[in-house]
Motif scaffolding. Structure first.
Motif, PDB file in Angstrom:
ATOM      1  N   GLY A 696      38.267 -23.186 -32.443  1.00  0.00           N
ATOM      2  CA  GLY A 696      38.001 -24.216 -33.634  1.00  0.00           C
ATOM      3  C   GLY A 696      38.976 -24.676 -34.382  1.00  0.00           C
ATOM      4  N   CYS A 697      38.856 -25.794 -35.213  1.00  0.00           N
ATOM      5  CA  CYS A 697      40.151 -26.469 -35.934  1.00  0.00           C
ATOM      6  C   CYS A 697      39.312 -26.706 -37.169  1.00  0.00           C
ATOM      7  CB  CYS A 697      40.558 -27.291 -35.201  1.00  0.00           C
ATOM      8  SG  CYS A 697      42.036 -28.097 -36.170  1.00  0.00           S
ATOM      9  N   TYR A 698      40.327 -26.661 -38.290  1.00  0.00           N
ATOM     10  CA  TYR A 698      39.823 -27.158 -39.819  1.00  0.00           C
ATOM     11  C   TYR A 698      39.525 -28.626 -39.645  1.00  0.00           C
ATOM     12  CZ  TYR A 698      41.404 -23.149 -42.526  1.00  0.00           C
ATOM     13  OH  TYR A 698      41.479 -22.135 -43.500  1.00  0.00           O
ATOM     14  N   ASP A 699      39.917 -29.394 -38.702  1.00  0.00           N
ATOM     15  CA  ASP A 699      39.409 -30.620 -38.528  1.00  0.00           C
ATOM     16  C   ASP A 699      37.778 -31.038 -38.097  1.00  0.00           C
ATOM     17  OD1 ASP A 699      40.496 -31.866 -35.207  1.00  0.00           O
ATOM     18  OD2 ASP A 699      39.430 -30.294 -35.799  1.00  0.00           O
ATOM     19  N   GLY A 700      37.352 -29.995 -38.092  1.00  0.00           N
ATOM     20  CA  GLY A 700      35.958 -29.916 -37.490  1.00  0.00           C
ATOM     21  C   GLY A 700      35.469 -29.972 -36.149  1.00  0.00           C
ATOM     22  N   LYS A 701      36.592 -29.918 -35.351  1.00  0.00           N
ATOM     23  CA  LYS A 701      36.202 -29.845 -33.873  1.00  0.00           C
ATOM     24  C   LYS A 701      36.403 -28.515 -33.109  1.00  0.00           C
ATOM     25  CE  LYS A 701      37.413 -34.780 -33.300  1.00  0.00           C
ATOM     26  NZ  LYS A 701      38.408 -35.754 -32.638  1.00  0.00           N
ATOM     27  N   LEU A 702      35.652 -28.255 -32.086  1.00  0.00           N
ATOM     28  CA  LEU A 702      35.856 -27.313 -31.078  1.00  0.00           C
ATOM     29  C   LEU A 702      36.601 -27.930 -30.045  1.00  0.00           C
ATOM     30  CD1 LEU A 702      34.810 -24.223 -30.673  1.00  0.00           C
ATOM     31  CD2 LEU A 702      33.324 -25.154 -28.955  1.00  0.00           C
ATOM     32  N   TYR A 703      37.740 -27.277 -29.634  1.00  0.00           N
ATOM     33  CA  TYR A 703      38.418 -27.846 -28.629  1.00  0.00           C
ATOM     34  C   TYR A 703      38.312 -26.724 -27.565  1.00  0.00           C
ATOM     35  CZ  TYR A 703      40.886 -30.935 -31.945  1.00  0.00           C
ATOM     36  OH  TYR A 703      40.778 -31.965 -32.614  1.00  0.00           O
ATOM     37  N   CYS A 737      29.951 -23.683 -38.226  1.00  0.00           N
ATOM     38  CA  CYS A 737      30.867 -24.386 -38.850  1.00  0.00           C
ATOM     39  C   CYS A 737      30.506 -24.419 -40.417  1.00  0.00           C
ATOM     40  CB  CYS A 737      31.100 -25.672 -38.269  1.00  0.00           C
ATOM     41  SG  CYS A 737      29.660 -26.956 -38.625  1.00  0.00           S
ATOM     42  N   TYR A 738      31.412 -25.369 -41.147  1.00  0.00           N
ATOM     43  CA  TYR A 738      31.201 -25.368 -42.682  1.00  0.00           C
ATOM     44  C   TYR A 738      30.629 -26.650 -42.763  1.00  0.00           C
ATOM     45  CZ  TYR A 738      34.144 -21.422 -44.003  1.00  0.00           C
ATOM     46  OH  TYR A 738      34.494 -20.061 -44.125  1.00  0.00           O
ATOM     47  N   ALA A 739      29.806 -27.335 -41.963  1.00  0.00           N
ATOM     48  CA  ALA A 739      29.307 -28.775 -42.229  1.00  0.00           C
ATOM     49  C   ALA A 739      28.016 -28.515 -43.071  1.00  0.00           C
ATOM     50  CB  ALA A 739      28.929 -29.401 -40.841  1.00  0.00           C
ATOM     51  N   GLU A 740      27.848 -29.716 -44.062  1.00  0.00           N
ATOM     52  CA  GLU A 740      26.555 -29.699 -44.694  1.00  0.00           C
ATOM     53  C   GLU A 740      25.236 -29.714 -44.061  1.00  0.00           C
ATOM     54  OE1 GLU A 740      29.068 -30.907 -48.991  1.00  0.00           O
ATOM     55  OE2 GLU A 740      27.352 -32.101 -48.057  1.00  0.00           O
ATOM     56  N   GLU A 741      25.422 -30.754 -43.209  1.00  0.00           N
ATOM     57  CA  GLU A 741      24.224 -31.260 -42.540  1.00  0.00           C
ATOM     58  C   GLU A 741      23.761 -30.190 -41.411  1.00  0.00           C
ATOM     59  OE1 GLU A 741      24.367 -35.070 -40.864  1.00  0.00           O
ATOM     60  OE2 GLU A 741      22.168 -34.841 -40.156  1.00  0.00           O
ATOM     61  N   HIS A 742      24.528 -29.753 -40.529  1.00  0.00           N
ATOM     62  CA  HIS A 742      24.215 -28.875 -39.537  1.00  0.00           C
ATOM     63  C   HIS A 742      25.551 -27.758 -39.456  1.00  0.00           C
ATOM     64  CE1 HIS A 742      21.912 -32.357 -38.122  1.00  0.00           C
ATOM     65  NE2 HIS A 742      20.913 -31.524 -38.118  1.00  0.00           N
ATOM     66  N   THR A 757      21.467 -26.912 -35.677  1.00  0.00           N
ATOM     67  CA  THR A 757      20.722 -26.616 -36.801  1.00  0.00           C
ATOM     68  C   THR A 757      21.231 -26.058 -37.909  1.00  0.00           C
ATOM     69  OG1 THR A 757      18.351 -25.102 -37.137  1.00  0.00           O
ATOM     70  CG2 THR A 757      20.486 -24.070 -35.918  1.00  0.00           C
ATOM     71  N   HIS A 758      20.585 -26.133 -39.077  1.00  0.00           N
ATOM     72  CA  HIS A 758      21.276 -25.472 -40.183  1.00  0.00           C
ATOM     73  C   HIS A 758      20.579 -24.276 -40.552  1.00  0.00           C
ATOM     74  CE1 HIS A 758      22.959 -25.592 -44.342  1.00  0.00           C
ATOM     75  NE2 HIS A 758      23.683 -26.348 -43.779  1.00  0.00           N
ATOM     76  N   LEU A 759      21.680 -23.375 -40.776  1.00  0.00           N
ATOM     77  CA  LEU A 759      20.973 -22.001 -41.190  1.00  0.00           C
ATOM     78  C   LEU A 759      21.455 -21.562 -42.504  1.00  0.00           C
ATOM     79  CD1 LEU A 759      19.420 -19.365 -40.450  1.00  0.00           C
ATOM     80  CD2 LEU A 759      21.892 -18.549 -39.618  1.00  0.00           C
ATOM     81  N   GLY A 760      20.621 -21.477 -43.668  1.00  0.00           N
ATOM     82  CA  GLY A 760      21.059 -21.011 -44.718  1.00  0.00           C
ATOM     83  C   GLY A 760      21.400 -22.495 -45.607  1.00  0.00           C
ATOM     84  N   SER A 761      22.296 -22.125 -46.876  1.00  0.00           N
ATOM     85  CA  SER A 761      22.748 -23.189 -47.538  1.00  0.00           C
ATOM     86  C   SER A 761      24.345 -23.502 -47.685  1.00  0.00           C
ATOM     87  CB  SER A 761      22.147 -22.873 -48.932  1.00  0.00           C
ATOM     88  OG  SER A 761      23.006 -21.694 -49.586  1.00  0.00           O
ATOM     89  N   LYS A 762      24.813 -22.426 -46.937  1.00  0.00           N
ATOM     90  CA  LYS A 762      26.528 -22.651 -46.838  1.00  0.00           C
ATOM     91  C   LYS A 762      26.798 -22.448 -45.411  1.00  0.00           C
ATOM     92  CE  LYS A 762      27.064 -20.983 -51.496  1.00  0.00           C
ATOM     93  NZ  LYS A 762      27.782 -19.934 -52.388  1.00  0.00           N
ATOM     94  N   GLY A 763      28.294 -22.520 -45.215  1.00  0.00           N
ATOM     95  CA  GLY A 763      28.987 -22.389 -43.930  1.00  0.00           C
ATOM     96  C   GLY A 763      28.792 -21.199 -43.229  1.00  0.00           C
ATOM     97  N   ILE A 764      29.498 -21.310 -42.006  1.00  0.00           N
ATOM     98  CA  ILE A 764      29.256 -19.812 -41.250  1.00  0.00           C
ATOM     99  C   ILE A 764      30.702 -19.747 -40.966  1.00  0.00           C
ATOM    100  CG2 ILE A 764      28.776 -18.846 -38.793  1.00  0.00           C
ATOM    101  CD1 ILE A 764      26.242 -20.838 -38.998  1.00  0.00           C
ATOM    102  N   LEU A 765      31.208 -18.214 -41.187  1.00  0.00           N
ATOM    103  CA  LEU A 765      32.525 -17.788 -41.055  1.00  0.00           C
ATOM    104  C   LEU A 765      32.415 -16.580 -39.951  1.00  0.00           C
ATOM    105  CD1 LEU A 765      35.407 -17.519 -41.619  1.00  0.00           C
ATOM    106  CD2 LEU A 765      35.061 -15.908 -43.444  1.00  0.00           C
TER     107      LEU A 765
END
Length: 967
Positions: A696-703, A737-742, A757-765
């Motif tokens: 995974g990358c900070y640009d939001g993509k999984l490579y 990831c840290y996206a707000e929608e999913h 899907t979206h779990l909780g209200s914040k991102g996933i580390l």
């Protein structure tokens, strides 16, 4: 179970007297009022097409509760009473387990559901006996199951016959219980029956329906009063003149001996029947000769619908009280061998075995059993009680203890139940609880007293007369009160926690080996070689020229003493056992020996010359073999992969320089260097057999990239930073990831989306963890955690912690347990099946490091975790039936700085990195660093151990280091 004619025959008779927590008022309800409320419940269920279903009931003691369970029963449905707490997740999981999404709640309790974002629909509003009640349907997928075979209710066992499980009880099974007991007790409309146990405990069903079938009055009290002995006593005997009471011995123990003898059981008492069950009959109970109260010992298990045998106990009864005779002709008793399970011949008596209760009529559906199979067979269905019972020459069965209370210590079997029974016979002892602490192989007897003048010496003297030496407890500790469970039984898990707290206080920072030895010797033999404490005489009355054997010590006690001493001091004393067993070695020589090995049980303690020499022999030299410059700091953790195709082992890691480096672990050559658009903090995962890496990358993509060519095969845009390691399960890739929608995604191996899907209200580390059976687990930065089906994203269960989760969870596959650390310094243990929280342990600082599990001897498990307070913690616990017991803090070791990286283990050595750049190799057996190395930058990267003696670690000085560990 109800007799409807009773309601019409005495419509104005008092059915319920209720005492809410506000003692200024008392509520009374007639049989006619109760019938109208019952009818309302039945009608709502029928109108909602819910007849013949399982229905949850989330309510404490109240008049509405009686109406609800009665109305459910009359609608040919089955009720399941559920415990209401601040965490509604276990309740939701229970509803799923009994295959229903319907549950009755007090209207006020729906605020708790809304606060936890649990979705539901209101099916019906009811005003039942001055209480506002709602019937809710929850929005989760669960199969709609009819209550076939006339199931009356569903209840969870207390766990005394093994792990708690659900038991489905048919009306045909519980009804013989009710009929036999009401006939024995001759209950009628003049009786007032106290409902003392919670609705989640099956004797509740007996109390309620036995009363309503006979026109008696139910005495109900709010839970706050039920657990307050003083208030309850006033209400039960002064305000209501209760005539029938069914309680546990531990619950009875809340009242003093004098009050029980002079009021409850005395002449003029309103009580006609006192029924004691759920625990061994209390030996301490003194029944007056002229008492008008009939006292009974009642016995049974949930798996055969509550009670099975009963015995009338009188003032003339001996200390040994039998389990009694079967309640009716439907019950059969059988003894089986504890180890083999074979049925034992009862011709030669006395004989001991595991008691089994059987019946052709009283058959319940237990756990995952199929009802059709249980009821199809006309033979007797036997259920194990798990109780060790002796059939004596008088033809009666006598309880000895739990079969699983037999522990093996130093090669000798010890029955904890028998130890408790012996202790309870000591004059002045109120109640005892024996605990086997697996970590130290010690037995501790916790006890309460009813006579403040009772001395520990008197208890040890009595135990010494009744027990073998190997059965004697290592320590006897007096406490103020034994904690009770919700069901009124002694709560062993809380007793174990109390023991931990006592230990932590006793093991202060200034005790040396000699003082530990002195205290342990006093606990074992009752002698003290030298005084400690200001209140003691300064003159030693014991001859220090005497040997341990001369003082009355045995070989078993020598083992107990040495084991306890080494555990407390965390120091080995190899010759001590020999010296204790040698009659020619006096205590003076032993003290001199202990002085040589003196070690303070605290951080930074000095070691004896011999111990220091041993540590020197164990020392590890850490050297830098090579390093790889990645231009910017490396916070990502290196990972390894072996390619069958290329027959090469590689190590890969990302950096804030946007680079992903892949190196050959054998020759240190760079295989490829992948440059991505943004920083990389995610660890690399792999597709076995295909030589593909995922990062995974900070640009939001999984490579997805080829490990050996560096070419990017595909990328997937999640819309938010990716910091966690992707989980690859067969043909599915899961990542957060840290996206707000999913913030949680599942992909096919070609990069196409399966679901999001979206779990909780914040991102996933925290990285997702595979649990087996097609399910996985993940936690978020708002503390939400969830178990879900990998291919469908369907939630199996979820929960919420108070603080974020940075660390990766750990799954103990063999025991199906999950360890999850939250930032606030707590590690929680959950069951993989339903997410039930078994225990929680705390550190003194924040947790960013993931727990590391280490298997030790005797099925013990150590949990290592690095903490922000600069300490490496080690907790110890035993899974299986002890899973619900809090782990013990085995030790903690202070390092140079905060610890963010997860420890790595090899050959009982732990490699632990502190943020200041120190690499520590720690001997887990000695709890000491035996090798250290300082890097030039901070370290947040988790080290990777390769080939036992090679360690890779990323550093904030921009380098990936390859370190060598050599003796």
């Amino acid at each position: 179970m109800l007799k409807t004619e009773v309601f019409s025959e005495k419509p104005f008779g008092n059915a319920i007297t209720y005492h809410p927590n506000d003692e200024s008022r008392t509520l009374f309800f007639t049989y006619n009022q109760l019938w109208n409320a019952i009818t309302d419940v039945r009608k709502k269920l029928e109108d909602s097409n819910l007849s013949g279903c399982y229905i949850g009931v989330a309510s404490g003691h109240s008049p509405a509760l009686i109406a609800i369970v009665s109305g459910i029963h009359l609608s040919n449905s089955a009720f399941c009473s559920l415990k209401v707490s601040n965490n509604p997740i276990p309740l939701m999981n229970t509803l799923k387990r009994i295959s229903t999404s319907y549950c009755f709640f007090n209207t006020a309790d729906t605020k708790l559901l809304l606060a936890n974002q649990i979705k539901f629909k209101v099916i019906a509003d009811l005003n039942l006996l001055q209480e506002l009640i709602v019937l809710l349907q929850f929005e989760f997928d669960t199969p709609y199951t009819k209550t076939l075979h006339n199931i009356a209710y569903c209840v969870a066992t207390s766990g005394s016959t093994g792990d708690p499980k659900f038991v489905r009880v048919p009306t045909d099974c519980i009804l013989p219980n009710l009929v036999a007991l009401e006939k024995l007790f001759k209950l009628g409309e003049s009786d007032r029956i106290l409902v003392s146990c919670p609705p989640t405990f099956d004797p509740f069903v007996v109390d309620v329906f036995m009363a309503l079938r006979n026109g008696a009055c139910l005495i109900l009290v709010a839970n706050e009063i039920r657990l307050d002995a003083g208030r309850l006593r006033k209400i039960v005997f002064e305000q209501n003149a209760v005539t029938f009471m069914q309680i546990t011995p531990s619950y009875l123990r809340q009242w003093s001996d004098d009050w029980i003898r002079n009021v409850m059981l005395a002449k003029g008492s309103s009580l006609r029947h006192l029924v004691l069950g759920g625990e061994p009959f209390p030996i301490w109970l003194n029944i007056p000769v002229q008492s008008p109260v009939e006292v009974y010992n009642i016995y049974g298990i949930t798996e055969v619908s509550c009670w099975a045998t009963i015995e009338l106990v009188t003032a003339a009864s001996t200390d040994e009280i039998s389990l009694g005779k079967p309640i009716d002709e439907t019950i059969e008793l059988q003894l089986r061998d504890v180890d083999t399970g074979q049925v034992l011949s009862v011709e030669q008596r006395p004989i001991r075995g595991n008691l089994h209760i059987g019946s052709r009529v009283r058959k319940c559906v237990v756990g995952n059993e199929l009802a059709e199979q249980v009821f199809a067979c006309d033979t007797i269905c036997y259920r194990s009680t798990g109780d060790l019972v002796e059939l004596q020459s008088d033809g009666k069965f006598y309880y000895l203890g739990r079969c699983d209370d037999v522990v093996k210590r130093f090669g000798v079997r010890v029955n904890l139940g028998w130890l408790e029974r012996c202790a309870d016979q000591c004059k002045g002892i109120s109640k005892s609880c024996a605990i086997f602490e697996t970590k130290r192989h010690r037995i501790v007897l916790l006890y309460t007293v009813c006579d403040r003048n009772m001395q520990k010496h008197d208890l040890r003297k009595l135990l010494g007369a009744k027990l073998k030496q190997e059965e004697m407890p290592d320590e006897c500790i007096q406490i103020d009160k034994l904690p009770l469970s919700d069901h009124g039984k002694t709560d062993r898990r809380k007793c174990f926690q109390q023991l931990q707290e006592i230990d932590s206080i006793k093991q202060g920072p200034n005790k040396g080996l000699k003082q530990f030895f002195n205290e342990k010797l006093f606990n074992l033999l009752g002698i003290r070689l030298f005084p400690y404490g200001s209140d003691e005489s300064k003159r030693t009355k014991f001859d220090l020229g005497c040997s341990f054997i001369d003082a009355g010590g045995t070989s078993i006690q020598a083992l107990q003493l040495v084991t306890s001493l080494q555990d407390c001091s965390k120091t080995t004393v190899p010759d001590l056992i020999r010296m204790l067993l040698d009659k020619s070695v006096p205590f003076n020589d032993i003290f001199h020996y202990l002085d040589e090995y003196h070690a303070e049980p605290q951080e930074g303690s000095s070691q004896s010359p011999k111990v220091a020499q041993e540590l020197e022999q164990l020392s590890i030299d850490i050297s830098i073999k090579t390093h790889f410059n990645m231009d910017k700091c490396i916070d990502a953790s290196p990972t390894e992969y072996y390619s069958e195709k290329h027959r090469r082992k590689i190590v890969a890691v990302g950096s804030h320089s946007h680079k992903v480096l892949v190196v050959d672990a054998e020759n240190d050559l760079t295989i490829t260097e992948l440059v991505l658009p943004d920083r990389v903090e995610s660890a690399v995962s792999y597709l076995v057999g295909e030589d593909f890496g995922f990062v995974g990358c900070y640009d939001g993509k999984l490579y997805c990239f080829d490990i050996f060519t560096g070419s990017i095969r595909w990328s997937f845009d999640s819309g938010g930073m990716i910091k966690c390691k992707a989980l690859v399960i067969e043909s599915v890739i899961i990542f957060g990831c840290y996206a707000e929608e999913h913030n949680l995604f599942a992909l096919n191996l070609d990069g196409s989306q399966i679901w999001k899907t979206h779990l909780g209200s914040k991102g996933i580390l925290s990285s997702p963890v595979f649990l087996g059976n097609g399910s996985a687990f993940v936690a978020t930065l708002d503390g939400t955690y969830c178990c879900f089906i990998v291919k469908t994203k369907v939630e199996v269960w979820r929960g919420k912690l108070e603080s974020p989760v940075f660390a990766n969870a750990v799954h103990l596959q063999q025991h199906d347990l999950i360890l999850i650390a939250e930032v606030q310094g707590r590690i929680h243990c959950l069951t993989g099946k339903c997410g039930t929280k078994l225990w929680c342990i705390s550190t003194a600082g924040n947790l960013f490091s993931s727990p590391k599990v280490v298997n030790t001897n005797d099925d013990l498990i150590d949990i290592l975790v690095g903490c922000h307070d600069k300490h490496l913690y080690c907790f110890c616990f035993r899974p299986g039936k002890y899973s619900a017991e809090n782990p013990l803090l085995k030790w903690k070791l202070r390092l140079q700085a905060a610890i963010y990286a997860t420890p790595c283990i090899v050959n009982r050595l732990a490699v632990v990195c502190s943020t200041s750049g120190w690499i520590n190799v720690i001997c887990l057996d000695r709890v000491r660093p035996i090798g250290v190395l300082k890097l030039d930058g901070e370290v947040f990267s988790t080290p990777l151990i390769v080939d036992l003696s090679v360690v890779y670690v990323g550093c904030r000085d921009n380098k990936l280091y390859k370190l060598s560990l050599c003796k």
